[in-house]
Design an enzyme around this catalytic site. Structure first.
Site, PDB file in Angstrom:
ATOM      1  N   CYS A 148      17.452   0.983  16.553  1.00  0.00           N
ATOM      2  CA  CYS A 148      16.508   1.771  17.353  1.00  0.00           C
ATOM      3  C   CYS A 148      17.081   2.314  18.653  1.00  0.00           C
ATOM      4  CB  CYS A 148      15.285   0.922  17.664  1.00  0.00           C
ATOM      5  SG  CYS A 148      14.419   0.388  16.187  1.00  0.00           S
TER       6      CYS A 148
HETATM    7  N1  LIG Z   1      14.209  -2.762  12.421  1.00  0.00           N
HETATM    8  C1  LIG Z   1      13.555  -2.624  13.543  1.00  0.00           C
HETATM    9  O1  LIG Z   1      13.610  -3.467  14.425  1.00  0.00           O
HETATM   10  C2  LIG Z   1      12.642  -1.435  13.778  1.00  0.00           C
HETATM   11  C3  LIG Z   1      11.723  -1.488  14.829  1.00  0.00           C
HETATM   12  C4  LIG Z   1      10.891  -0.423  15.047  1.00  0.00           C
HETATM   13  C5  LIG Z   1      11.014   0.712  14.265  1.00  0.00           C
HETATM   14  N2  LIG Z   1      11.935   0.761  13.265  1.00  0.00           N
HETATM   15  C6  LIG Z   1      11.997   1.977  12.452  1.00  0.00           C
HETATM   16  O2  LIG Z   1      11.406   1.709  11.184  1.00  0.00           O
HETATM   17  C7  LIG Z   1      12.073   2.452  10.162  1.00  0.00           C
HETATM   18  C8  LIG Z   1      12.555   1.514   9.070  1.00  0.00           C
HETATM   19  O3  LIG Z   1      13.523   0.648   9.629  1.00  0.00           O
HETATM   20  P1  LIG Z   1      13.962  -0.720   8.953  1.00  0.00           P
HETATM   21  O4  LIG Z   1      14.704  -1.467  10.001  1.00  0.00           O
HETATM   22  O5  LIG Z   1      12.796  -1.378   8.283  1.00  0.00           O
HETATM   23  O6  LIG Z   1      14.955  -0.166   7.837  1.00  0.00           O
HETATM   24  P2  LIG Z   1      15.549  -0.991   6.590  1.00  0.00           P
HETATM   25  O7  LIG Z   1      16.836  -0.315   6.248  1.00  0.00           O
HETATM   26  O8  LIG Z   1      15.541  -2.450   6.881  1.00  0.00           O
HETATM   27  O9  LIG Z   1      14.483  -0.739   5.433  1.00  0.00           O
HETATM   28  C9  LIG Z   1      14.230   0.498   4.882  1.00  0.00           C
HETATM   29  C10 LIG Z   1      13.937   0.319   3.410  1.00  0.00           C
HETATM   30  O10 LIG Z   1      13.604   1.591   2.887  1.00  0.00           O
HETATM   31  C11 LIG Z   1      14.143   1.679   1.572  1.00  0.00           C
HETATM   32  N3  LIG Z   1      14.226   3.080   1.176  1.00  0.00           N
HETATM   33  C12 LIG Z   1      15.146   4.008   1.506  1.00  0.00           C
HETATM   34  N4  LIG Z   1      14.860   5.182   0.936  1.00  0.00           N
HETATM   35  C13 LIG Z   1      13.716   4.994   0.244  1.00  0.00           C
HETATM   36  C14 LIG Z   1      12.911   5.832  -0.557  1.00  0.00           C
HETATM   37  N5  LIG Z   1      13.212   7.112  -0.733  1.00  0.00           N
HETATM   38  N6  LIG Z   1      11.823   5.308  -1.140  1.00  0.00           N
HETATM   39  C15 LIG Z   1      11.501   4.009  -0.971  1.00  0.00           C
HETATM   40  N7  LIG Z   1      12.221   3.162  -0.220  1.00  0.00           N
HETATM   41  C16 LIG Z   1      13.315   3.657   0.373  1.00  0.00           C
HETATM   42  C17 LIG Z   1      15.487   0.989   1.700  1.00  0.00           C
HETATM   43  O11 LIG Z   1      15.968   0.592   0.435  1.00  0.00           O
HETATM   44  C18 LIG Z   1      15.128  -0.192   2.599  1.00  0.00           C
HETATM   45  O12 LIG Z   1      14.727  -1.324   1.859  1.00  0.00           O
HETATM   46  C19 LIG Z   1      13.166   3.232  10.856  1.00  0.00           C
HETATM   47  O13 LIG Z   1      12.706   4.503  11.174  1.00  0.00           O
HETATM   48  C20 LIG Z   1      13.392   2.456  12.135  1.00  0.00           C
HETATM   49  O14 LIG Z   1      13.912   3.259  13.159  1.00  0.00           O
HETATM   50  C21 LIG Z   1      12.740  -0.295  12.986  1.00  0.00           C
END
Ligand SMILES: NC(=O)c1ccc[n+]([C@@H]2O[C@H](COP(=O)([O-])OP(=O)(O)OC[C@H]3O[C@@H](n4cnc5c(N)ncnc54)[C@H](O)[C@@H]3O)[C@@H](O)[C@H]2O)c1
Length: 435
Positions: free
Chosen positions: A272
């Site tokens: 992030c």
């Molecule tokens: N991790 C954090 O601390 C956090 C905090 C706040 C916001 N975010 C935001 O949340 C969002 C997700 O982050 P995350 O950390 O959970 O990512 P992540 O990589 O842990 O998880 C994302 C998931 O989406 C899946 N994916 C990818 N393409 C896909 C598709 N077309 N259809 C279905 N599934 C699909 C991936 O396989 C993965 O399991 C990002 O935008 C991130 O910036 C993350």
């Protein structure tokens, strides 16, 4: 009242989550725990199989919770988007990284939306949770979803609600972190807020549009990014002036108002803080606007790993040891304490800088046994032994994990460079240098 809101209120709505990662899985678990039939969607077969077997892979999810909701049939996972047809509300939580030119890579959001389109139906709610630039929901997502032939705000509801989860936070989890919601129409906001109210125990803050909610999330992370840039710059200056900057921050913290403490470190990490401000800088260019504060803090923060390598070189020099050929033990590769996530970790950048200068680098991280970067896998040391510490010319602390015995490290290390002030409780400090 809309039919969907009624279904939410009487818990007969089926809820979906697309993307079962750090954000999506905890969210899906909360939905199921609140008593909703929940379907998780992911493109990774391995994650889907694990969820369906009740096996947890995210630190913030309680193993027993997952096991129980899967067993009781409240949560299931699939790679088959045809199941979207039976979902009433779908939250999208897919990655929003940067491409090789530090520009937003919005391809995951597009791909997941396109997978949903063929199975959309009337009176559905879709919420984007992925962090992104202001305008994404209305300008990019809405037209894709309307390819279904359904009209946004008439046939289906669309909103943006940023995810604020702070992995490893012991107090604030998905369940009790306040949520911001902005829909395309007031009714979209209302239905999305009703869904979160039904699953969370936290206030829901409504805003007038998805763009406000998108910008709000970028403000939160840019605020951190810029303040970290400020303290990193002042830490570099303080070192030149012979001032302990950690003591400075602690002193400033004694002011009960008008100051929030930020600490320096080897750089920014995670999915992030280092990435999100670039989403805004990119979008700002469309308006001929330069986000100078973001650029300035990025310049400082991005140079921190190199700066840490330079400081390490100076420490070794005092022991008449060249970086080339030195053995260095790095403590911690996770991007922050007590978690196993090493995405964008500055510790890995520090290791790269040290190796570039010819150092032999080994690492120990109680949470990360190995990491993969640029298709290279680096294995960590399985244990923090006396031999491991004694064999290093320098120990660099890059992550402040709390389950490391820092007294033991201090006792046996030749020299220590603590970039996180992780060893602040250690009394003997003759071999410790702070960032
Ligand atoms: N991790 C954090 O601390 C956090 C905090 C706040 C916001 N975010 C935001 O949340 C969002 C997700 O982050 P995350 O950390 O959970 O990512 P992540 O990589 O842990 O998880 C994302 C998931 O989406 C899946 N994916 C990818 N393409 C896909 C598709 N077309 N259809 C279905 N599934 C699909 C991936 O396989 C993965 O399991 C990002 O935008 C991130 O910036 C993350």
């Amino acid at each position: 009242m809309s039919i969907l809101k009624e279904k939410i209120l009487n818990k007969t709505a089926t809820l979906g989550v697309v993307g079962l990662g750090y954000v999506g899985l905890p969210l899906a678990v909360e939905k199921a725990k609140a008593g909703f039939k929940t379907i998780g969607f992911d493109v990774q077969e391995s994650k889907v199989e694990m969820v369906n077997a009740g096996k947890n892979y995210i630190g913030d999810v309680v193993n027993e919770d997952l096991e129980e909701i899967v067993k009781s049939g409240f949560l299931s996972a699939t790679t088959d988007f045809a199941q979207v047809a039976s979902a009433d509300c779908v939250c999208i939580a897919v990655p929003t990284p940067l491409d090789a030119y530090q520009q937003p890579d919005i391809s995951y959001v597009k791909a997941s939306a396109e997978s949903i389109v063929p199975y959309m139906h009337k009176d559905m709610l879709i919420v984007l949770e992925s962090t992104t630039y202001p305008g994404t929901t209305e300008e990019l997502l809405k037209p894709i979803l309307e390819k279904s032939g359904l009209i946004c705000g008439v046939d289906f509801h669309l909103a943006f609600s940023p995810e604020r989860v702070d992995p490893g936070n012991l107090i604030y989890k998905t369940k009790n972190t306040p949520k911001v919601v902005g829909g395309i129409t007031p009714e979209c906001t209302d239905v999305a807020a009703a869904m979160y109210e039904a699953i969370l125990e936290a206030p829901i803050h409504r805003v007038s549009s998805p763009a406000v909610a998108e910008m709000e999330k970028i403000l939160e992370n840019t605020y951190r990014n810029v303040n970290i840039g400020l303290v990193n710059e002042l830490a570099i200056l303080s070192n030149k002036m012979g001032i302990n900057f950690w003591e400075v921050v602690d002193a400033a913290k004694s002011k009960p108002y008008g100051f929030q403490a930020f600490y320096p470190g080897p750089g920014l990490g995670g999915h992030c803080i280092p990435l999100d401000p670039y989403y805004l800088s990119w979008k700002a260019r469309e308006y001929g606007f330069h986000t100078s504060m973001i650029e300035s803090s990025m310049m400082v923060n991005d140079r921190m790993p190199e700066y840490c390598a330079e400081r390490s070189s100076k420490i070794l020099n005092r022991f008449k040891k060249a970086m080339n050929g030195a053995r260095i033990l790095v403590l911690g590769v996770a991007y922050k304490q007590d978690i196993d996530d090493y995405r964008e970790s500055p510790a890995i950048r520090v290791i790269e800088e040290l190796e570039k200068e010819g150092a032999e680098v080994v690492y120990y991280d109680p949470f990360v046994s190995e990491y993969r970067e640029h298709d290279v896998v680096k294995k960590g040391e399985p244990e923090l032994t006396l031999e491991l510490i004694e064999s290093a010319d320098l120990v660099i602390v890059t992550t402040a994990h709390t389950n490391v015995d820092y007294n033991f490290v201090q006792k046996h290390a030749k020299a220590i460079f603590d970039t996180k002030n992780a060893m602040k409780q250690v009394e003997s400090r003759e071999n410790i240098e702070l960032l």
